[in-house]
Motif scaffolding. Sequence first.
Motif: not given
Length: 173
Positions: A42-63
Amino acid sequence: MPAPCDNLVIAGRRWAEKALQLPLRSSKSGAEQPAAAVLSLSAEAAAAPRLPQQQLLNRYRQHTQHCVVCQKALQELKQKLAAAKTASSLLLAALVDVLASVVAPGVLQLAAAQAAASGAAAAAAAGSVGLVAGVVRPGLMGAAAWLAKKAAAAAEQEIAQFEYVEFSHADNH
C-alpha cells in the motif's frame, strides 16, 4: 477438469499464500513478522506514479499483440479497411469522370437547345432524357462511394476496439 494454465494459476496462488506466511525481518522494527505484514504494497503503491489512462487501458499491448485470434481478426479488419478505402476512392474518381464527361455536356446541350429554339420541344425533351440518364449513373456511383466510405469508417471503429477503449468503473452502472 481445469485447463493447464488454470493449474499454473492455482499452484502460483498456493505458493504465494505459503510464502506470505514465512517469517521475515522488518527493516523498520527489526522484528520478525509474517511476510504478508512486511510486504504490504500500500505505501509503495501510493508513492508510485500513476499510469496515464492511455497506457493503463492499452488493449493492444495488454492483449491483442499476444492473442493469435485477435491478431487474425485485426489483420482481416485492416484488409477490409484498405479495400473499402480503395473502393471509395475509385468510385469517387469514376463519379468525377462521369460528371465531367456526361452530365456537364448534357446540361450545356440542354441549355443550348432551349436557347436556340424555345419552340423546339422535341430537342429539349431529347436533351432532358439524356440528362436524366446521365444523372442516374452518377447518383448510383455517388451512393456506392458513400457506402464504401461508411464501411471504411465502421472498420476503423472496430480496429480502434483492438487498441484502446475508454473505460471508467464509476460510469459502469
